[in-house]
Design a protein around this motif. Structure first.
Motif, short mmCIF file in Angstrom:
data_model
loop_
_atom_site.label_atom_id
_atom_site.label_comp_id
_atom_site.label_asym_id
_atom_site.label_seq_id
_atom_site.Cartn_x
_atom_site.Cartn_y
_atom_site.Cartn_z
N GLY A 1 37.91 34.35 -2.45
CA GLY A 1 38.02 32.94 -2.65
C GLY A 1 36.25 32.47 -3.03
O GLY A 1 36.44 31.39 -3.64
N GLU A 2 35.43 33.19 -2.93
CA GLU A 2 34.07 32.74 -3.29
C GLU A 2 33.86 33.18 -4.73
O GLU A 2 34.24 33.94 -5.18
N ALA A 3 32.66 32.62 -5.34
CA ALA A 3 32.19 32.85 -6.57
C ALA A 3 30.88 33.70 -6.47
O ALA A 3 30.10 33.61 -5.69
N TYR A 4 30.91 34.52 -7.43
CA TYR A 4 29.72 35.35 -7.51
C TYR A 4 29.05 35.28 -8.85
O TYR A 4 29.94 35.57 -9.90
N GLU A 5 27.78 35.72 -9.03
CA GLU A 5 27.09 35.83 -9.97
C GLU A 5 26.38 37.09 -10.00
O GLU A 5 25.62 37.44 -9.20
N ILE A 6 26.88 37.92 -11.05
CA ILE A 6 26.14 39.41 -10.89
C ILE A 6 25.09 39.52 -11.88
O ILE A 6 25.44 39.18 -13.23
N SER A 7 24.08 40.00 -11.56
CA SER A 7 22.84 39.88 -12.77
C SER A 7 22.53 41.41 -12.84
O SER A 7 22.00 42.12 -11.82
N LEU A 8 22.62 41.84 -14.11
CA LEU A 8 22.20 43.25 -14.30
C LEU A 8 20.68 43.24 -14.82
O LEU A 8 20.75 42.74 -15.85
N LEU A 9 20.05 44.06 -14.20
CA LEU A 9 18.48 43.91 -14.64
C LEU A 9 18.35 45.34 -15.14
O LEU A 9 18.60 46.47 -14.73
N THR A 10 18.06 45.22 -16.54
CA THR A 10 17.90 46.63 -17.35
C THR A 10 16.38 46.72 -17.29
O THR A 10 15.60 46.46 -16.74
N SER A 11 16.11 48.10 -17.75
CA SER A 11 14.85 48.62 -17.59
C SER A 11 13.60 48.04 -18.36
O SER A 11 12.69 48.08 -18.19
N THR A 12 13.81 47.23 -19.19
CA THR A 12 13.06 46.30 -20.00
C THR A 12 13.04 45.00 -19.29
O THR A 12 12.07 44.14 -19.74
N GLY A 13 13.54 44.82 -18.31
CA GLY A 13 13.62 43.41 -17.66
C GLY A 13 14.45 42.49 -17.94
O GLY A 13 14.45 41.38 -17.48
N ALA A 14 15.39 42.60 -19.12
CA ALA A 14 16.24 41.81 -19.18
C ALA A 14 17.40 41.74 -18.46
O ALA A 14 17.64 42.63 -17.79
N THR A 15 18.19 40.64 -18.31
CA THR A 15 19.27 40.28 -17.53
C THR A 15 20.58 40.20 -18.30
O THR A 15 20.55 39.41 -19.20
N ILE A 16 21.61 40.59 -17.82
CA ILE A 16 22.93 40.34 -18.17
C ILE A 16 23.56 39.85 -17.14
O ILE A 16 23.92 40.34 -15.94
N VAL A 17 24.17 38.52 -17.23
CA VAL A 17 24.88 38.01 -16.31
C VAL A 17 26.42 37.77 -16.28
O VAL A 17 26.69 37.53 -17.39
N HIS A 18 27.01 38.06 -15.23
CA HIS A 18 28.53 38.29 -15.34
C HIS A 18 28.81 37.45 -14.18
O HIS A 18 28.47 37.52 -12.88
N GLU A 19 29.68 36.48 -14.38
CA GLU A 19 30.40 35.61 -13.22
C GLU A 19 31.85 36.08 -12.94
O GLU A 19 32.50 36.36 -13.59
N ILE A 20 31.96 35.80 -11.52
CA ILE A 20 33.22 36.04 -10.86
C ILE A 20 33.75 34.66 -10.62
O ILE A 20 33.05 34.33 -9.44
N GLY A 21 34.44 33.96 -11.11
CA GLY A 21 34.79 32.48 -10.71
C GLY A 21 35.49 32.58 -9.41
O GLY A 21 35.08 31.67 -8.44
N VAL A 22 36.20 33.35 -8.98
CA VAL A 22 37.06 33.43 -7.72
C VAL A 22 37.39 34.97 -7.38
O VAL A 22 37.71 35.63 -8.06
N ALA A 23 36.66 35.28 -6.20
CA ALA A 23 36.77 36.66 -5.78
C ALA A 23 38.10 37.05 -5.17
O ALA A 23 38.42 36.29 -4.13
N VAL A 24 38.84 37.79 -5.54
CA VAL A 24 40.28 38.27 -5.05
C VAL A 24 40.66 39.59 -5.46
O VAL A 24 40.01 40.19 -6.38
N GLU A 25 41.00 40.41 -4.52
CA GLU A 25 40.95 41.77 -4.42
C GLU A 25 41.67 42.23 -5.84
O GLU A 25 42.92 41.49 -5.97
N THR A 26 41.52 43.14 -6.48
CA THR A 26 42.00 43.39 -7.76
C THR A 26 43.26 44.22 -7.22
O THR A 26 43.12 45.23 -6.43
N ALA A 27 44.51 43.84 -8.00
CA ALA A 27 45.87 44.65 -7.64
C ALA A 27 45.65 46.04 -7.94
O ALA A 27 45.36 46.43 -9.14
N GLY A 28 45.85 46.86 -7.13
CA GLY A 28 45.75 48.41 -7.68
C GLY A 28 46.87 48.84 -8.17
O GLY A 28 47.75 48.21 -8.53
N GLY A 29 46.76 50.09 -8.43
CA GLY A 29 47.92 50.89 -9.27
C GLY A 29 49.05 51.13 -8.03
O GLY A 29 49.17 50.33 -7.08
#
Lengths: 377, 397
Positions: free
Chosen positions: B116-144
């Motif tokens: 139920g909480e929100a997360y911001e995932i920051s991917l730091l590349t080898s050159t120091g750039a960041t790619i930010v990905h947000e998870i608005g609401v964390a809920v377990e992904t339904a598996g197969g």
């Protein structure tokens, strides 16, 4: 690390989970309703996949009390230790400097006794561009004095005559601006003294800063070329210690320059550290003896963030702000410093073991500014 | 020699035609190979730092773990050196050391996320750039697994097959209507389909913008639409040529409409399945009812052209399954391998199919004077759009 603004100028930056409009990332306000809906509704179609997130955190808790020096990938996977991925390290050999050595490296310069009994100290500082590794696998195009960040810790005694021969071998104009008491020409500020070779020192040029050491205490030096924040954030700074004429009691002395790196140039730091390499002292704890006097010269040069802090676990220290008095101002375990602020900490560890020290701005701590003392008999 | 000149020219140009046609290709291929082998002579190195673009295509949350599938969108390979979740560096492993252009990698991040909480995932590349990905609401992904498989089949049936078949129950009523009323209903059907086409286009564009741009982005929606339109038109001509004698024009049209709506429901099912898998979809009664109402009108569209013919029940059921069944297939695909790029393309195919059907239906709304737009067709068109707009409000989740 400041959260970047939502629409960004770099494509690929802010990619939400690609879901059709039916289910984009919801605004936070809606979270509660959403969760209620989820809980209530899963029953309708027998959707039983509501998370079991609680179980894992309970498992992680077992580890938090323990202290481990080695962070093997296997270990990190299940534990919630701080640190870079896979317990990765930065190679000090490739960088040309080692935070473990920097912490105990005091450069007293080349000395000469003058006729009037005073001591003259001389240093050579060379500004060079250098790519350094600031976190495992992350390169940063730094500007350095003498190829290291932080720059050499210059140390002298109050009243010494100081000469700093500065050669700018970098690609941009630089200066050296010392904190202390000195004439304007020696202040290392653009626009003041260019006619005699001072002020802004162009690429390939040199200048000698000459002044008397004072007042005693812990100071710093840094480049003062504009844009100032860029020249500091790139790595042009170091600690500058002026000892009082009557020496402080002998101690195990350490230098800690609190800094950070804005690797993506968004005006906020991605990595925080003492002496440049995040989490370095987690892997290589600073070893001290039980009961001995430990003196820490703590300088905050952190760019972009307004404050930094220092906290030591399971102990208290006497704090001498700026080191300009021999009487401590405070007995505490946490202090806060703005940029350019510094102070001397004195403490003794009564017990052996590993004791953490870190910024008590916990965000900085988890982004690298964290380490251990290892107290041995 | 003399005999040769008397030969018909076709025989000698036969093999030569192929040779002549492929000669430029061979020369181009050789030139490209030479150019590459010499390292692009004269052009030198590219100026500036590498362009690092990474699109997060799929997020999977498991207890204590977050998994991201990333794809390199930019021209240069990307190395993810460090990962921070909510401003704290965390442990992770990557399936690839380096993600090349258009290549993808799976990042597995160890993190005790809280439901139920929100997360911001920051991917730091080898050159120091960041790619930010947000998870608005964390809920377990339904598996197969069989459970999810069955659940998605049930969901597809609820929102796809059942409503379409229910809508087809209007058939007996349709049969009693006069020509004028049928024209209104045809116009209504076209209105419904136009709404679906617009809706799916917007949804497809929005989805595509969240995925990898290097693979085509939003253009895939339109490419998919063109492909579907052309393909169904070809199938249409093929079928017409085969059963010209049968004269089952109505059933033929109904089949085309079923295919078009079926392709649309494939995209819709995909969206629903993906949303469910990532926890963004609450399987509420309101949602299912809304979808059902929405899709009931699709059943009406299927049977409208056969108001004057008498197809067997089996035929009708087949039409219903063709129109509604793909929702199940879409839901399965959506939960198993969600990718914004694929979703956008499939939505585009649905759009093309629908437009093709609209073109097919259009002649049926002409009044005796041959006009397409007359008061009754206007009422039908606007009414169809209005119905889907209103029922669509029920499924805004």
């Amino acid at each position: 690390m400041r959260r970047p603004p939502v629409p960004t100028d770099r494509r690929g930056w802010r990619r939400n989970l690609g879901l059709p409009k039916l289910h984009g990332t919801p605004p936070l306000d809606h979270r509660l309703t959403r969760r209620k809906a989820l809980a209530g509704l899963a029953s309708l179609l027998g959707g039983g996949a509501v998370a079991v997130a609680g179980t894992r955190s309970a498992r992680g808790a077992e580890d938090t009390g323990a202290v481990h020096g080695e962070h093997s990938p296997e270990h990190m996977k299940s534990s919630m230790h701080a640190g870079f991925a896979n317990g990765g390290r930065v190679d000090p050999v490739a960088n040309g400097f080692d935070p473990s050595a920097i912490a105990r490296d005091f450069d007293w310069g080349r000395t000469r006794r003058l006729a009037n009994g005073r001591t003259r100290r001389e240093w050579n500082l060379v500004a060079v561009d250098k790519e350094i590794e600031v976190a495992p696998g992350v390169k940063f195009a730094a500007w350095t004095y003498n190829g290291r960040v932080p720059a050499p810790t210059l140390r002298c005694r109050e009243g010494d005559l100081l000469r700093v021969h500065f050669l700018n071998a970098g690609s941009h104009p630089h200066t050296i601006h010392f904190h202390g008491i000195h004439p304007a020409l020696m202040d290392g500020v653009p626009g003041i003294g260019e006619e005699v070779g001072g002020g802004l020192v162009a690429s390939g040029q040199q200048f000698t800063y000459e002044f008397e050491a004072g007042p005693f205490g812990l100071h710093l030096y840094h480049c003062h070329a504009t844009p100032l924040s860029a020249h500091i954030a790139k790595g042009l700074y170091g600690a500058f210690i002026i000892d009082p004429k009557d020496e402080r009691p002998p101690a195990h002395e350490l230098v800690m320059v609190m800094n950070g790196f804005d690797t993506n140039f968004d005006g906020s730091n991605e990595i925080y550290a003492v002496n440049t390499i995040g989490f370095h002292y987690l892997h290589e704890p600073l070893r001290v003896r039980r009961g001995e006097l430990v003196r820490i010269y703590l300088v905050n040069v952190l760019e972009f963030d307004q404050i930094n802090s220092f906290h030591v676990h399971a102990n208290f220290f006497h704090y001498y702000p700026t080191g300009t008095s021999l009487t401590p101002a405070e007995y505490t375990d946490t202090i806060v410093q703005g940029q350019g602020q510094r102070g001397i900490l004195e403490l003794r560890f009564p017990f052996t073991g590993r004791y953490m020290f870190h910024a008590h701005k916990t965000e900085f701590a988890e982004l690298g500014w964290m380490g251990f003392f290892e107290v041995v008999d | 020699m003399a005999g040769r000149s008397t030969e018909p020219p076709e025989k000698t140009t036969g093999p030569n035609l192929w040779l002549l046609g492929s000669l430029p290709l061979v020369v181009i291929g050789a030139a490209v190979a030479l150019f590459a082998a010499l390292g692009a002579p004269g052009l030198g190195e590219r100026r500036g730092p590498p362009v690092e673009e990474l699109a997060v295509e799929r997020t999977v949350l498991r207890p204590g773990e977050i998994e991201l599938r990333v794809r390199t969108d930019g021209p240069d390979p990307v190395r993810v050196a460090q990962v921070a979740v909510n401003d704290a560096y965390v442990d992770f492993r990557s399936s690839e050391q380096e993600v090349r252009r258009l290549g993808s990698a799976t990042l597995t991040i160890a993190y005790p996320w809280i439901e139920g909480e929100a997360y911001e995932i920051s991917l730091l590349t080898s050159t120091g750039a960041t790619i930010v990905h947000e998870i608005g609401v964390a809920v377990e992904t339904a598996g197969g697994g069989a459970h999810l498989f069955g659940l998605m089949a049930l969901l597809g049936t609820y929102v796809g097959i059942l409503p379409v078949m229910l809508g087809m129950l209007w058939l007996p009523w349709l049969r009693r209507l006069g020509d004028g009323a049928v024209r209104v209903l045809m116009a209504l059907t076209i209105g419904l389909l136009l709404f679906l086409a617009i809706d799916a286009t917007l949804e497809g564009v929005e989805t595509a913008n969240e995925g990898s741009q290097a693979l085509g982005g939003a253009s895939l929606v339109f490419l998919g639409a063109i492909v579907a339109y052309v393909a169904i038109s070809a199938v249409d001509v093929f079928l017409r040529a085969r059963r010209r004698q049968a004269g089952a024009e109505g059933l033929h049209l109904a089949l085309l409409i079923s295919i078009g709506i079926g392709l649309h429901n494939l995209g819709e099912g995909l969206a629903v399945g993906a949303a469910y898998a990532t926890g963004a979809l609450a399987l509420g009664a309101l949602l299912v009812v809304g979808f059902a109402l929405h899709n009931t009108t699709e059943g009406l569209a299927v049977v409208a052209p056969i108001a004057r013919s008498r197809p067997s029940l089996a035929r009708l059921a087949t039409l219903g399954v063709i129109a509604g069944g793909p929702a199940i297939l879409g839901a399965w695909i959506g939960t198993a391998a969600f990718s914004p790029t694929v979703t956008a393309f499939l939505l585009g195919i649905g759009v093309g199919a629908i437009i093709q059907v609209v073109v097919q239906l259009a002649p049926l709304i002409r009044n005796p004077e041959g006009r397409y737009l007359h008061p009754w067709s206007a009422i039908g068109l606007v009414g169809g759009i209005a119905i889907l707009y209103v029922t669509g409000l029920l499924i805004s989740f």
